[in-house]
Write a protein that holds these residues in place. Structure first.
Motif, short mmCIF file in Angstrom:
data_model
loop_
_atom_site.label_atom_id
_atom_site.label_comp_id
_atom_site.label_asym_id
_atom_site.label_seq_id
_atom_site.Cartn_x
_atom_site.Cartn_y
_atom_site.Cartn_z
N THR A 66 0.84 -1.20 0.00
CA THR A 66 0.00 0.00 0.00
C THR A 66 0.87 1.25 0.00
O THR A 66 0.61 2.20 -0.75
CB THR A 66 -0.93 0.00 1.23
N ASN A 67 1.91 1.26 0.83
CA ASN A 67 2.84 2.40 0.85
C ASN A 67 3.55 2.55 -0.49
O ASN A 67 3.75 3.68 -0.97
CB ASN A 67 3.87 2.24 1.96
N LEU A 68 3.93 1.42 -1.10
CA LEU A 68 4.60 1.47 -2.39
C LEU A 68 3.69 2.07 -3.46
O LEU A 68 4.12 2.94 -4.23
CB LEU A 68 5.06 0.07 -2.80
N VAL A 69 2.45 1.64 -3.49
CA VAL A 69 1.51 2.18 -4.48
C VAL A 69 1.30 3.68 -4.24
O VAL A 69 1.28 4.47 -5.19
CB VAL A 69 0.17 1.41 -4.42
N GLY A 70 1.19 4.08 -2.98
CA GLY A 70 1.04 5.50 -2.67
C GLY A 70 2.26 6.30 -3.10
O GLY A 70 2.14 7.39 -3.66
N ASN A 71 3.45 5.76 -2.85
CA ASN A 71 4.68 6.45 -3.24
C ASN A 71 4.80 6.55 -4.75
O ASN A 71 5.23 7.57 -5.28
CB ASN A 71 5.90 5.75 -2.66
N VAL A 72 4.44 5.49 -5.46
CA VAL A 72 4.50 5.51 -6.93
C VAL A 72 3.52 6.54 -7.47
O VAL A 72 3.83 7.28 -8.41
CB VAL A 72 4.24 4.11 -7.51
N ARG A 73 2.35 6.61 -6.88
CA ARG A 73 1.35 7.60 -7.32
C ARG A 73 1.86 9.03 -7.07
O ARG A 73 1.76 9.90 -7.94
CB ARG A 73 0.03 7.39 -6.61
N GLN A 74 2.45 9.27 -5.91
CA GLN A 74 3.00 10.59 -5.62
C GLN A 74 4.15 10.93 -6.57
O GLN A 74 4.26 12.05 -7.04
CB GLN A 74 3.50 10.66 -4.17
N TRP A 75 5.00 9.94 -6.87
CA TRP A 75 6.10 10.16 -7.80
C TRP A 75 5.56 10.51 -9.19
O TRP A 75 6.05 11.42 -9.83
CB TRP A 75 6.98 8.93 -7.87
N ALA A 76 4.54 9.79 -9.64
CA ALA A 76 3.97 10.04 -10.96
C ALA A 76 3.34 11.43 -11.02
O ALA A 76 3.49 12.15 -12.03
CB ALA A 76 2.93 8.97 -11.31
#
Length: 135
Positions: A21-31
Motif C-alpha cells: 500500500t505504501n509502495l503504491v502511494g509512493n509511486v502515485r506521488q512520484w507520478a
C-alpha cells in the motif's frame, strides 16, 4: 500453540499489505510530481521557443534593413575612401554576415535546455542525465 503460526502468518501478510500500500502511494506521488515537473519544463520550453521566434524575426528584420540601408550607404561612403566600390561592398557584406552569425549563435543557444523530468530527458542528446551539452 497451534494458533501461533497462523498469527505470525497473518502479521507477515499485514506487513506485506502495508508495504505494498505504501509502495503504491509512493509511486502515485512520484507520478504526480513527475507530471508537474514535465508541465513546468514544457512551460519553460515554450518560453524558449517564443524567444527563438522573436530572435528569428529580429534577425530577419535586421538583415533586411541592413541590406537595404547599410549596403547602399556603406558602399557609397566607403567608395570615397577606397579604390573601388567593389571593395566597399565586400566590407559591408562581411559586417552584415557577422550580424547574422551572432543572431544564429543566439538562436542555437536557445535550442538547448536542461531537463530533469524523465519525460524530457530522453529528448536530450547528452549522455549526462538529461542535461544538454550547451546548457
Amino acid at each position: 500453540m497451534p494458533d501461533a503460526p497462523d498469527t505470525h502468518r497473518d502479521a507477515a501478510h499485514q506487513t506485506i499489505l502495508t508495504l505494498l500500500t505504501n509502495l503504491v502511494g509512493n509511486v502515485r506521488q512520484w507520478a504526480e510530481a513527475e507530471a508537474i515537473l514535465a508541465r513546468t519544463e514544457l512551460g519553460m520550453l515554450r518560453q524558449r521557443l517564443v524567444t527563438i521566434a522573436i530572435l528569428g524575426v529580429v534577425a530577419a528584420v535586421v538583415l533586411f534593413v541592413a541590406l537595404i540601408i547599410l549596403a547602399q550607404t556603406g558602399v557609397a561612403a566607403l567608395a570615397l575612401y577606397l579604390d573601388s566600390p567593389v571593395e566597399a561592398g565586400a566590407i559591408v557584406g562581411v559586417v552584415l554576415l557577422v550580424i547574422c552569425g551572432i543572431c544564429a549563435y543566439l538562436i542555437k543557444r536557445q535550442l538547448s535546455w536542461p531537463t530533469d523530468s524523465l519525460l524530457f530527458s530522453w529528448m536530450s542528446s547528452s549522455p549526462r542525465r538529461g542535461r544538454s551539452r550547451n546548457g
